[in-house]
Each structure stands twice: as structure tokens, then as C-alpha cells.
Design an enzyme around this catalytic site. Structure first.
Site, PDB file in Angstrom:
ATOM      1  N   CYS A   2     -62.331 -46.656  -4.684  1.00 52.08           N
ATOM      2  CA  CYS A   2     -63.388 -47.636  -4.889  1.00 52.08           C
ATOM      3  C   CYS A   2     -62.824 -49.058  -4.840  1.00 52.08           C
ATOM      4  O   CYS A   2     -61.665 -49.291  -5.169  1.00 52.08           O
ATOM      5  CB  CYS A   2     -64.012 -47.453  -6.257  1.00 52.08           C
ATOM      6  SG  CYS A   2     -64.541 -45.770  -6.565  1.00 52.08           S
ATOM      7  N   ARG A  27     -60.166 -49.563   1.883  1.00 50.25           N
ATOM      8  CA  ARG A  27     -59.774 -48.645   0.822  1.00 50.25           C
ATOM      9  C   ARG A  27     -60.485 -47.301   0.933  1.00 50.25           C
ATOM     10  O   ARG A  27     -60.089 -46.335   0.288  1.00 50.25           O
ATOM     11  CB  ARG A  27     -60.079 -49.264  -0.545  1.00 50.25           C
ATOM     12  CG  ARG A  27     -59.282 -50.525  -0.823  1.00 50.25           C
ATOM     13  CD  ARG A  27     -59.826 -51.257  -2.010  1.00 50.25           C
ATOM     14  NE  ARG A  27     -59.608 -50.565  -3.255  1.00 50.25           N
ATOM     15  CZ  ARG A  27     -58.495 -50.608  -3.963  1.00 50.25           C
ATOM     16  NH1 ARG A  27     -57.476 -51.309  -3.529  1.00 50.25           N
ATOM     17  NH2 ARG A  27     -58.378 -49.961  -5.105  1.00 50.25           N
ATOM     18  N   TRP A  75     -66.081 -44.543  -3.708  1.00 46.74           N
ATOM     19  CA  TRP A  75     -65.476 -43.360  -3.081  1.00 46.74           C
ATOM     20  C   TRP A  75     -65.788 -42.233  -4.044  1.00 46.74           C
ATOM     21  O   TRP A  75     -65.236 -42.185  -5.141  1.00 46.74           O
ATOM     22  CB  TRP A  75     -63.975 -43.601  -2.943  1.00 46.74           C
ATOM     23  CG  TRP A  75     -63.228 -42.642  -2.086  1.00 46.74           C
ATOM     24  CD1 TRP A  75     -63.168 -42.629  -0.718  1.00 46.74           C
ATOM     25  CD2 TRP A  75     -62.371 -41.582  -2.532  1.00 46.74           C
ATOM     26  NE1 TRP A  75     -62.343 -41.627  -0.298  1.00 46.74           N
ATOM     27  CE2 TRP A  75     -61.843 -40.975  -1.382  1.00 46.74           C
ATOM     28  CE3 TRP A  75     -61.999 -41.088  -3.781  1.00 46.74           C
ATOM     29  CZ2 TRP A  75     -60.969 -39.893  -1.452  1.00 46.74           C
ATOM     30  CZ3 TRP A  75     -61.135 -40.026  -3.846  1.00 46.74           C
ATOM     31  CH2 TRP A  75     -60.625 -39.431  -2.689  1.00 46.74           C
ATOM     32  N   ASN A 101     -63.723 -48.287 -11.031  1.00 49.39           N
ATOM     33  CA  ASN A 101     -62.804 -47.553 -10.164  1.00 49.39           C
ATOM     34  C   ASN A 101     -61.963 -46.688 -11.081  1.00 49.39           C
ATOM     35  O   ASN A 101     -61.447 -47.175 -12.079  1.00 49.39           O
ATOM     36  CB  ASN A 101     -61.924 -48.564  -9.401  1.00 49.39           C
ATOM     37  CG  ASN A 101     -60.868 -47.887  -8.543  1.00 49.39           C
ATOM     38  OD1 ASN A 101     -60.933 -46.689  -8.302  1.00 49.39           O
ATOM     39  ND2 ASN A 101     -59.909 -48.665  -8.089  1.00 49.39           N
ATOM     40  N   GLY A 102     -61.848 -45.389 -10.765  1.00 50.51           N
ATOM     41  CA  GLY A 102     -61.063 -44.496 -11.618  1.00 50.51           C
ATOM     42  C   GLY A 102     -61.910 -43.331 -12.085  1.00 50.51           C
ATOM     43  O   GLY A 102     -62.960 -43.048 -11.522  1.00 50.51           O
ATOM     44  N   GLU A 481     -44.148 -36.468   9.304  1.00 51.40           N
ATOM     45  CA  GLU A 481     -44.902 -37.721   9.393  1.00 51.40           C
ATOM     46  C   GLU A 481     -45.780 -37.744  10.658  1.00 51.40           C
ATOM     47  O   GLU A 481     -46.935 -38.157  10.613  1.00 51.40           O
ATOM     48  CB  GLU A 481     -43.931 -38.911   9.366  1.00 51.40           C
ATOM     49  CG  GLU A 481     -44.570 -40.277   9.462  1.00 51.40           C
ATOM     50  CD  GLU A 481     -45.587 -40.602   8.360  1.00 51.40           C
ATOM     51  OE1 GLU A 481     -45.734 -39.818   7.416  1.00 51.40           O
ATOM     52  OE2 GLU A 481     -46.247 -41.642   8.489  1.00 51.40           O
ATOM     53  N   LYS A 485     -49.803 -38.162  10.511  1.00 55.32           N
ATOM     54  CA  LYS A 485     -50.450 -39.300  11.165  1.00 55.32           C
ATOM     55  C   LYS A 485     -51.554 -38.806  12.090  1.00 55.32           C
ATOM     56  O   LYS A 485     -52.655 -39.304  12.089  1.00 55.32           O
ATOM     57  CB  LYS A 485     -49.388 -40.036  11.980  1.00 55.32           C
ATOM     58  CG  LYS A 485     -49.137 -41.451  11.952  1.00 55.32           C
ATOM     59  CD  LYS A 485     -49.107 -42.358  10.826  1.00 55.32           C
ATOM     60  CE  LYS A 485     -49.624 -42.010   9.503  1.00 55.32           C
ATOM     61  NZ  LYS A 485     -48.920 -42.524   8.386  1.00 55.32           N
ATOM     62  N   GLU A 488     -54.610 -37.009  10.106  1.00 56.27           N
ATOM     63  CA  GLU A 488     -55.436 -37.814   9.206  1.00 56.27           C
ATOM     64  C   GLU A 488     -56.383 -38.747   9.951  1.00 56.27           C
ATOM     65  O   GLU A 488     -57.468 -39.024   9.476  1.00 56.27           O
ATOM     66  CB  GLU A 488     -54.590 -38.582   8.184  1.00 56.27           C
ATOM     67  CG  GLU A 488     -53.762 -39.704   8.740  1.00 56.27           C
ATOM     68  CD  GLU A 488     -53.005 -40.467   7.664  1.00 56.27           C
ATOM     69  OE1 GLU A 488     -53.479 -40.545   6.526  1.00 56.27           O
ATOM     70  OE2 GLU A 488     -51.915 -40.990   7.979  1.00 56.27           O
ATOM     71  N   HIS A 504     -39.990 -17.347  12.127  1.00 52.37           N
ATOM     72  CA  HIS A 504     -40.241 -16.555  10.918  1.00 52.37           C
ATOM     73  C   HIS A 504     -41.732 -16.459  10.619  1.00 52.37           C
ATOM     74  O   HIS A 504     -42.112 -16.148   9.495  1.00 52.37           O
ATOM     75  CB  HIS A 504     -39.473 -17.143   9.727  1.00 52.37           C
ATOM     76  CG  HIS A 504     -37.994 -17.118   9.948  1.00 52.37           C
ATOM     77  ND1 HIS A 504     -37.271 -15.950   9.902  1.00 52.37           N
ATOM     78  CD2 HIS A 504     -37.123 -18.099  10.275  1.00 52.37           C
ATOM     79  CE1 HIS A 504     -36.002 -16.221  10.172  1.00 52.37           C
ATOM     80  NE2 HIS A 504     -35.885 -17.529  10.407  1.00 52.37           N
ATOM     81  N   LYS A 603     -57.256 -45.760   0.795  1.00 51.90           N
ATOM     82  CA  LYS A 603     -55.958 -46.406   0.984  1.00 51.90           C
ATOM     83  C   LYS A 603     -55.076 -46.270  -0.245  1.00 51.90           C
ATOM     84  O   LYS A 603     -53.900 -46.000  -0.153  1.00 51.90           O
ATOM     85  CB  LYS A 603     -56.177 -47.893   1.315  1.00 51.90           C
ATOM     86  CG  LYS A 603     -54.892 -48.681   1.537  1.00 51.90           C
ATOM     87  CD  LYS A 603     -54.168 -48.203   2.781  1.00 51.90           C
ATOM     88  CE  LYS A 603     -52.863 -48.917   3.029  1.00 51.90           C
ATOM     89  NZ  LYS A 603     -52.040 -48.190   4.011  1.00 51.90           N
TER      90      LYS A 603
HETATM   91  C1  F6R Z   1     -50.740 -41.624   5.083  1.00 50.18           C
HETATM   92  C2  F6R Z   1     -50.807 -42.437   3.883  1.00 50.18           C
HETATM   93  C3  F6R Z   1     -50.745 -41.751   2.573  1.00 50.18           C
HETATM   94  C4  F6R Z   1     -49.901 -42.567   1.578  1.00 50.18           C
HETATM   95  C5  F6R Z   1     -49.964 -41.922   0.190  1.00 50.18           C
HETATM   96  C6  F6R Z   1     -49.130 -42.670  -0.816  1.00 50.18           C
HETATM   97  O1  F6R Z   1     -50.832 -42.397   6.237  1.00 50.18           O
HETATM   98  O2  F6R Z   1     -50.919 -43.629   3.949  1.00 50.18           O
HETATM   99  O3  F6R Z   1     -50.257 -40.454   2.701  1.00 50.18           O
HETATM  100  O4  F6R Z   1     -48.592 -42.621   2.048  1.00 50.18           O
HETATM  101  O5  F6R Z   1     -51.292 -41.887  -0.252  1.00 50.18           O
HETATM  102  O6  F6R Z   1     -49.590 -43.972  -0.986  1.00 50.18           O
HETATM  103  P1  F6R Z   1     -48.661 -45.094  -1.615  1.00 50.18           P
HETATM  104  O7  F6R Z   1     -47.535 -45.309  -0.685  1.00 50.18           O
HETATM  105  O8  F6R Z   1     -49.550 -46.285  -1.761  1.00 50.18           O
HETATM  106  O9  F6R Z   1     -48.197 -44.561  -2.945  1.00 50.18           O
END
Ligand code: F6R
Length: 608
Positions: A2, A27, A75, A101-102, A481, A485, A488, A504, A603
Site C-alpha cells: 500500500c 509499489r 494492496w 499500510n501493514g 535470478e 526476473k 515475475e 535427478h 515493490k
Molecule cells: C524481484 C524483487 C523482489 C525483491 C524482494 C526483496 O525482482 O524485486 O524479489 O528482491 O522482495 O526486497 P528488498 O530488497 O526490498 O528487501
């Protein structure tokens, strides 16, 4: 997660709130709303869907008059995305409007108590409980009511409150959820993050847990839970406004990918002096470093993947055993650690709830905590014993790119620093690592210059159903990674496997036309990877290989190849990640996905 904004000043609040919310769109959210005091009472407008829906509903804010208000992008956690569950939530009589938020963990218990006392609830949200509780405890002083509420609620929150009885002020508080105060001239703000207020001011207060702020247009007062005034230090935000704008790019993600050479250089340069790694910012002494017998790394998502790279790199250069944990697992598995343990915490936002909880657990167990964080003054940065900032600047796209690359840069710096201090690397190795580090930004630029080749590859594969990323050692870390990427932001199913592990089980999933991205940058393991590529090709896979320019023999195994410049093995991840990011970006773009705000994602994940 949020987003919250609040404004009090001279101009109409609604358009300011809508603009602020727009800057927080990154976000992630599924509904939005605002509440403004219009001289007679609190007017609320809220709607499920994109901010545009709210804009249309309020004619860009022009239908709602008043110079004080709060706004929110939600959110959904408690209750599905809907108009009624959107924030602001309003108390029974309409006296209090609240954005949150929370998560209020004990909301059901509190809700039942209030229902017994005759309070009527209209939404399924935990936030409505806060609005109703405020009204329940309110005896003419909002601050008193707020303190009473905070004593009753459990969980995490950033709250913004507007009360019709005191229409010249916004009351706000935070605990385990980010909230900043923006300090203007004749106007003041609250916000979940800096971009929301950057058009108005660069002077901010960062609130600590349970600090309550009373915001009027010409004053800002902060109180603790005993209603005592708290002195706050003004932080001046250095970011350029353009850093939080798209700057001509179609998406923030594209802009942030292209910013990586600068971000990596900005992170490395201040820590290199006269050919030596210097960490002025940390207080860790050589004696303490010598006392560590173990290193733990905790993080989530992509930051966790940096941790996986760091494990390989640190063990090789520092020769101390390293364990990497997903933060949400770490705290519930009774990790064995104490004062002889260094816990590295990696986080872009510095607010991720699971990572923060892991950090607190590590501190409770007596470990020394060192965090690698991008957002200055964030909770994780504040609570760690030491912090090394990544100088990536604001990262807006949900999918991390430049923050990831700068985290890797810090991992290399730290490994060289610790390895040298503990006498585990020779002078010759040291000097060569420094040279390699300095060369990284230009090599990243070189890869970015060939982004069209990746765009072409993406055009070949954007319709595939499944993708497997395979690699060994550091290339396995990169597979993790690359896979994250892609999935997502493009919603294509993909998985990452240690290449030797395929046989395996997973190899049974390979069929005609399955795309396998084979990362084969590590020379000493190239032959092993060549065998793994043969294995999958024999079962019908189409192989896209990524390797260094000097390993042309990959062309015997792979159907398509992308070459990256050569570098010392431990720094190749910094280069290999670039084509993986670009591939995910272009595939997602060709599929028409919402690249910067992928569905269901946020985010900064401030709930556990
Ligand atoms: C993927 C991504 C997330 C963050 C994860 C941790 O592209 O951005 O997987 O890496 O939510 O977030 P931070 O780094 O803010 O703790």
C-alpha cells in the site's frame, strides 16, 4: 504494498494527493482512495482498480474541495479488492478517516469487541478496526485516542488519520511499515516513500517505530507513546527529481537497466582509494572480523539471489563458512549463531518485513549485523550494527535490476576487504580484483550496447510456455535470478536448476521445443555444462547459451548464443545478469504485460 500520502497546506489537496499516489503506483496496488476535509465534513472518494478510475470519479480531484487530506493505494490483504474495502476507511459517525499500510494482527478480536458494543462495520478490512477504535477512544483529544489505539493493536502499520473535529491536522504513526514526513513552506506531507513528495520538498523526517506525528500546514510535531515531544533530525534527500521519472523510457525497468553502469560505478568508486577497498562507513574492527567463525546471509527474492552469489564468493575469498537463508525461513528454524557470527542482511528497500524480522532475530541471538541497503535511513539500515549503502538511486520498477547489480558490487568489495584483512588473498589477487571491479561498469555498458540481440532472441521465444534456466556454481545463482526476473514480469512459467541436478528428476519435463537457458560463463565448469546442454538437446530442448566471448565452443551445443565480455570468474554474475534482465524485459513487453507493476506484486513487501 500500500501507498500512503497526506497533505495539508494552502492549495487544493485532492490533486496533490492524486499526484502523490501516482508516484507510489510502483509499489503495487489494486484500489485507491482519498479523503479530504471540505469545510463541512470528511469527503471520501475511493474505487477498486487503477488510479485512473479514481481520477475519473473525482474529475482529477476537482470535485472534492479542501486543503487537507489523506490518500491511499491499497494492496489487498484483508478482504478482496473492492470499493468498500478500499481506503480511507471511515468510523461509524464519519468523524475519522484512516489510511493504513501493514496488518493489524489482532483485528478480529478487536472487531468482535466493538461489534458487541454496537459498532457497525462495513468492510472486511483490518483498517476499519483502527477507524472505529479511534472513535471509540476519542474524548476530544486525537493524540490521546491514537495512543490508546496503538496500545491495543498488534502488528505492523503506517497510519494516516484525518478527524472532522480537528480539520487543521493529520495525525500519523508508523511501526514496522515505512512512513516519512515531508517538510514544506506553509505545507507539510506524509508519504510511504520519497517520490510522492519530491515535487514539493526534499526535507524529510524519517519516523521511528511508534513516533506519532501531528501535521499542520505550518507546524510538525512528533511525540512518543508517552505524549512527550521527540526531537527529529531533518534529512535532506539528494535525489534528482529525474531519478524518479521515466526520462523518456517506456518503462522504469528499461531506464533502470540502462542506469546500471552508473549505479555500479557510484557504488564502487567511493569505496576505492589508491587501489584499496575502504569502508569508512562501518565500525566493524579487524579484531571483530577475526573473531567470526561463520557468516549468515538473510534476504528475500532477488536480494536472496545476491546472497547465493555471495556465498560462493565469500567462501572462496574469505574462507569462512557461509549459510544463505530466505529471511522468512531463517527466523523460524532456530538458527545456530552467536557473537562469533556475522549476519549479512541484504535489502533494496530496507523495509521488507521478513528481512527485518530476521535481522532482529539475529541481533537477539547476539550476532553482529551488517546490512547492504539502498534506501538511506530505512528501518533495516537503522537497526543494523553497520550498514553499507548501495548507491543505485531510487528504484521504481517492481522487478529489481540496478539495486541487484549494486548489491553484487558491494558483495565483491566486501569479499575483497575481508579476504585481505584475514590474509586469505595474495597481493597479486587483490590488485587483480580491484582492476576487475573498476572495469565492471564499462563491461556492463558494452553488453547494453548489444541489447538488440536480446530483443531479437525475445522475439523468438516470447510465446513459450515453460523456460528452464540451468547453470553450475555462480551460474546456478544467476539461473535463480534469470528465472525469477522472467516469471515475475512475463508470467511465463520458469524454473532454475543446478545443471547437475537435472538428471535427478527435472529432465523429465523437457520435451520438444522447451526453452533451456544455459548459463555457462564459468570456464572450469564449461565442459560439464556442455554435457548438460547435450542432455537437454537430446530430449528436444532449444538451448539459448550465455557465455563469455572466448568460449566460442558453445556454438556446438547451443542453438542461440549471447556472449558477454570476459571477467574474473567471481564477477561474471554482474555481467551475466544483464542479458537475463533484458530478456525478461523484452519478453514481457512483447506479451503486453504491465512491466513496471506486475500483477499481485508489490515493490516493498512490508507484511510477513
Ligand atoms: C524481484 C524483487 C523482489 C525483491 C524482494 C526483496 O525482482 O524485486 O524479489 O528482491 O522482495 O526486497 P528488498 O530488497 O526490498 O528487501
Amino acid at each position: 504494498m500500500c501507498g500512503i500520502v497526506g497533505y495539508t497546506g494552502e492549495v487544493q489537496a485532492a490533486p496533490v494527493l492524486l499526484k502523490g499516489l501516482e508516484k507510489l503506483e510502483y509499489r503495487g496496488y489494486d484500489s485507491a482512495g482519498i479523503a479530504v476535509y471540505d469545510g463541512a465534513g470528511i469527503r471520501v472518494a475511493k474505487a477498486k482498480g487503477r488510479l485512473q478510475v479514481l481520477r475519473d470519479l473525482t474529475q482529477d480531484g476537482s470535485l472534492i474541495h479542501g486543503t487537507i487530506g489523506i490518500g491511499h493505494t491499497r494492496w489487498a490483504t484483508h478482504g478482496a479488492p473492492s470499493d468498500v474495502n478500499s481506503h480511507p476507511q471511515v468510523s461509524d459517525s464519519g468523524k475519522f478517516a484512516v489510511v493504513h499500510n501493514g496488518i493489524i494482527e489482532n483485528y478480529l478480536e478487536l472487531k468482535e469487541k466493538l461489534i458487541k458494543k454496537g459498532v457497525t462495520f462495513v468492510s472486511e478490512t483490518d483498517t476499519e478496526v483502527v477507524a472505529q477504535l479511534l472513535e471509540y477512544y476519542y474524548k476530544g483529544d486525537i493524540l490521546d485516542a491514537m495512543i490508546q489505539v496503538l496500545r491495543r493493536v498488534e502488528g505492523s502499520y503506517a497510519l494516516g488519520v484525518l478527524c472532522a473535529d480537528a480539520p487543521d491536522q493529520i495525525v500519523a504513526v508508523r511501526k514496522d511499515s515505512p512512513l516519512i514526513v515531508g517538510l514544506g513552506q506553509g505545507e507539510n506531507f506524509i508519504a510511504s516513500d520519497v517520490p510522492a513528495i519530491l515535487n514539493h520538498t526534499r526535507d524529510i523526517y524519517r519516523l521511528n517505530d511508534n513516533e506519532i506525528v501531528v501535521l499542520k500546514k505550518d507546524s510538525v510535531q512528533v511525540f512518543n507513546m508517552d505524549k512527550e515531544p521527540v526531537e527529529k533530525k531533518v534529512t535532506h534527500v539528494e535525489w534528482d527529481i529525474s531519478a524518479a521519472e521515466k526520462g523518456g523510457y517506456e518503462h522504469f525497468m528499461a531506464k533502470e537497466i540502462m542506469e546500471q553502469p552508473k549505479a555500479v560505478r557510484d557504488t564502487i568508486s567511493p569505496r576505492l582509494r589508491g587501489g584499496r577497498v575502504v569502508f569508512d562507513e562501518i565500525s566493524l574492527t579487524p579484531e571483530q572480523i577475526r573473531s567470526f567463525s561463520k557468516i549468515f546471509i538473510v534476504a528475500c527474492g532477488s536480494a536472496y539471489h545476491v546472497g547465493v552469489v555471495a556465498k560462493y564468493v565469500l567462501e572462496q575469498t574469505v574462507r569462512i563458512p557461509v549459510e544463505v537463508d530466505v529471511a522468512s525461513e531463517f527466523r523460524y528454524r532456530s538458527p545456530i549463531l552467536g557473537p562469533d557470527t556475522l549476519v549479512l542482511v541484504i535489502s533494496q528497500s530496507g523495509e521488507t518485513a521478513d528481512t527485518l524480522a530476521a535481522l532482529r532475530e539475529a541481533k537477539r541471538l547476539g550476532a553482529y549485523t551488517l546490512s547492504i541497503v539502498n534506501v538511506v535511513g530505512s528501518t533495516i539500515a537503522n537497526e543494523s550494527d553497520d550498514v553499507i549503502y548501495t548507491w543505485a538511486g531510487p528504484e521504481i520498477a517492481v522487478a529489481t535490476t540496478k539495486a541487484y547489480s549494486t548489491q553484487l558490487a558491494v558483495v565483491y568489495l566486501l569479499s575483497i576487504y575481508l579476504g585481505d584483512l584475514l590474509g586469505r588473498i595474495s597481493l597479486e589477487e587483490y590488485n587483480s580484483y580491484i582492476g576487475e571491479l573498476e572495469a565492471l561498469p564499462d563491461k556492463i555498458t558494452k553488453i547494453l550496447e548489444h541489447k538488440d540481440n536480446i530483443q531479437y532472441l525475445a522475439s523468438k521465444f516470447f510465446n513459450v510456455r515453460d523456460v528452464f534456466f540451468i547453470g553450475r556454481n555462480l551460474d546456478y545463482a544467476m539461473s535463480l535470478e534469470g528465472s525469477l526476473k522472467l516469471k515475475e514480469i512475463s508470467y511465463i512459467h520458469s524454473d532454475a536448476y543446478a545443471a547437475g541436478e537435472l538428471k535427478h528428476g527435472t529432465i523429465s519435463l523437457i520435451e520438444d521445443g522447451t526453452l533451456v537457458v544455459a548459463l555457462a560463463t564459468q570456464k572450469r565448469l564449461f565442459e560439464k555444462m556442455a554435457s548438460n546442454m547435450k542432455e537437454v538437446k537430446a530430449r528436444g530442448a532449444v538451448v539459448l547459451g550465455v557465455t563469455t566471448e572466448d568460449q566460442k565452443q558453445i556454438e556446438k551445443e547451443a542453438d542461440y548464443v549471447f556472449y558477454i565480455p570476459d571477467a574474473c570468474p567471481m564477477m561474471l554474475p554482474s555481467l551475466a545478469v544483464i542479458p537475463l534482465q533484458l530478456f525478461a524485459y523484452y519478453v514481457s513487453s512483447m506479451k503486453g504485460c504491465d512491466i513496471d507493476k506486475p500483477r499481485n506484486l508489490a515493490k516493498s513487501v512490508t507484511v510477513e
